[in-house]
Write an enzyme that holds these catalytic residues in place. Structure first.
Site, short mmCIF file in Angstrom:
data_model
loop_
_atom_site.label_atom_id
_atom_site.label_comp_id
_atom_site.label_asym_id
_atom_site.label_seq_id
_atom_site.Cartn_x
_atom_site.Cartn_y
_atom_site.Cartn_z
N LYS A 1 44.06 5.77 133.35
CA LYS A 1 44.11 6.52 134.60
C LYS A 1 43.65 5.67 135.78
O LYS A 1 44.27 5.67 136.86
CB LYS A 1 43.23 7.77 134.49
CG LYS A 1 43.46 8.80 135.59
CD LYS A 1 42.78 10.10 135.23
CE LYS A 1 43.16 11.20 136.22
NZ LYS A 1 42.61 12.50 135.82
N ASP A 2 42.57 4.91 135.58
CA ASP A 2 42.09 4.02 136.63
C ASP A 2 43.09 2.90 136.90
O ASP A 2 43.25 2.45 138.04
CB ASP A 2 40.73 3.42 136.24
CG ASP A 2 39.60 4.43 136.33
OD1 ASP A 2 39.74 5.41 137.10
OD2 ASP A 2 38.59 4.26 135.63
N GLU B 1 35.12 -2.56 164.60
CA GLU B 1 36.17 -2.27 163.64
C GLU B 1 36.26 -0.77 163.39
O GLU B 1 35.29 -0.03 163.56
CB GLU B 1 35.90 -3.00 162.32
CG GLU B 1 36.17 -4.50 162.38
CD GLU B 1 37.65 -4.81 162.23
OE1 GLU B 1 38.45 -4.34 163.06
OE2 GLU B 1 38.01 -5.54 161.29
N HIS C 1 25.08 6.02 134.08
CA HIS C 1 25.17 6.16 132.63
C HIS C 1 24.00 6.95 132.03
O HIS C 1 24.07 7.33 130.87
CB HIS C 1 25.26 4.78 131.97
CG HIS C 1 26.64 4.21 131.98
ND1 HIS C 1 27.27 3.81 133.14
CD2 HIS C 1 27.54 4.00 130.99
CE1 HIS C 1 28.47 3.36 132.85
NE2 HIS C 1 28.67 3.46 131.55
N SER D 1 28.70 11.14 133.97
CA SER D 1 29.50 11.46 135.15
C SER D 1 29.46 12.95 135.47
O SER D 1 29.36 13.79 134.56
CB SER D 1 30.96 11.04 134.94
OG SER D 1 31.07 9.64 134.82
#
Length: 430
Positions: A247-248, A291, A219, A223
């Site tokens: 959108k998310d 894994e 922040h 972005s």
């Protein structure tokens, strides 16, 4: 970053006004993920993976706490309590499958998040701290996932712990004492299982704390975006809510469809069948593998098969394995190109695609037996991996001629941005 045009939070009723004066949590949310947080208007779905990673972290913590209520970290009963969760606890099978597959999906979205950052050079100034905290999160994830893999106390759990902790034995002089100290003995047993369970329970909360710092650091400069051009005017941004929450939300819906398809129809597809056999120190599996999300680094570890002067091959493999992640800390200073986005760096883009192929080879070889041709393939891929970051990236950043950048984000989206140009001219005249 607080842009001058960011919307100010205004309480709509007396209760919210009282809360805003005494404990301004609604203001914090509004400015962090609401309409008071302007973000670049051209963010693609590649910017969804950060939110998805946060969701899967919360999922892992919730399901992990429930599982911990029924699990006993004792070598005599750990395997039995795992089966007890699956067979006797109400919805225990769902909690365990959601937790196991949630770990895989957590790593999938984080890998996509990392390689999005690599392509768009999200590690460049002024966002170095965001990147550095992200690498710390990834290291904590790997430690947490490794210790979680030990807890079911199946064959792969036991022998995976034996092999991975054995890596510390490669360190000259102090390696073996460190290994014994970590395990609480000469082999994985009660002491190791208790320690791993305690740390596996604790570390996700540490990860959550670093994630908060990661978002806080984000922040400050704001972005990044697909063009790599910084925000110049209000026309370059949109409020986070409702545009990017929607959108998310769509991206989360797609991810959950895939996730629950795995949980309900292919719950064991990403696991190893030997882990349904109780740990037996007297029976070594023919092929010990971690894994799947550890495979590229496991391939790098096994790529060193010959001693070099006085340095044992095992020690070189351990150094290379840890170095393959630690090298990410130095990317902000290795890549000196003034252009961020790979869309405008044609030479960088070609080598980035080679890096993706290299990572695919490492993934494949890490899960394959330690024999030819997989060993040679992993050696070639390992050599390119380090060459890419230590040699190719610095040279390419110095010699390549990037393509022309758009003047602003709005120009990249709409084709023109007269308002921003006029604003810049007015600033220059002033």
């Amino acid at each position: 970053m607080s842009f001058p045009w960011a919307k100010e939070y205004t309480p709509t009723n007396g209760v919210m006004k009282f809360l805003d004066e005494k404990l301004p949590l609604p203001r914090l949310v509004y400015n962090a993920v609401g309409a008071g947080y302007p973000v670049p208007r051209n963010l693609s779905y590649f910017w969804n993976f950060g939110v998805l990673a946060g969701f899967f972290l919360v999922l892992q913590i919730v399901t992990g706490v429930v599982l911990a209520m029924h699990y006993a970290a004792n070598a005599q009963v750990a395997f039995a309590t795992t089966e007890h969760i699956m067979r006797d606890v109400n919805w225990g099978w769902l909690m365990r499958y959601a937790h196991a597959n949630g770990a895989s999906f957590f790593f999938i979205v984080v890998y996509l998040h990392i390689f999005r950052g690599l392509f768009f050079s999200s590690y460049k100034a002024p966002r170095e701290m965001i990147w550095l905290l992200g690498v710390v999160i990834f290291l904590l994830m790997m430690a947490t996932a490794f210790m979680g893999y030990v807890l079911p106390w199946g064959q792969m759990s036991f022998w995976g712990a034996k092999v991975i902790t054995g890596l510390f034995g490669a360190i000259p002089v102090i390696g073996e004492p460190i290994q014994i100290w970590l395990l609480g003995g000469f082999a994985p047993d009660n002491a190791a299982l208790n320690r791993f369970f305690s740390l596996h329970f604790l570390l996700p909360f540490v990860i959550a704390g670093v994630v908060i710092l990661h978002i806080w650091a984000l922040h400050i400069p704001g972005s990044s975006n697909p063009t790599g051009v910084e925000v110049k005017s209000e026309s370059d941004t949109l409020p986070f809510h409702p545009y990017y929450t929607a959108k998310d939300g769509f991206g989360l819906g797609v991810a959950l469809i895939l996730f629950f398809a795995m949980v309900f129809f292919l719950p064991n597809a990403l696991g190893h069948p030997d882990n349904y056999i109780e740990a037996n120190p007297l029976s070594t599996p023919a092929h010990i593998v971690p894994e799947w999300y550890f495979w590229p680094f496991y391939a790098i570890l096994r790529a060193f098969t010959v001693d070099f002067l006085f340095i044992p091959a095992k020690l070189m493999g351990v150094i290379a394995m840890f170095g393959s992640i630690l090298i990410w800390f130095f990317l902000p200073w290795l890549d000196k190109s003034p252009v961020r986005s790979g869309h405008y760096r044609p030479l960088f883009r070609k080598f980035f695609y080679v890096l993706l192929i290299c990572m695919a080879v490492l993934f494949y070889c890490g899960g394959a037996p330690a024999e030819e041709p997989f060993v040679m393939m992993s050696q070639i891929a390992t050599a390119y991996y380090f060459l890419h970051f230590l040699v190719i990236l610095p040279i390419v950043s110095q010699i390549e001629k990037p393509q022309p950048l758009p003047y602003s984000i709005t120009e990249a989206v709409l084709g023109s941005d007269e308002k921003a140009v006029l604003g810049e001219n007015a600033k220059a005249a002033a």
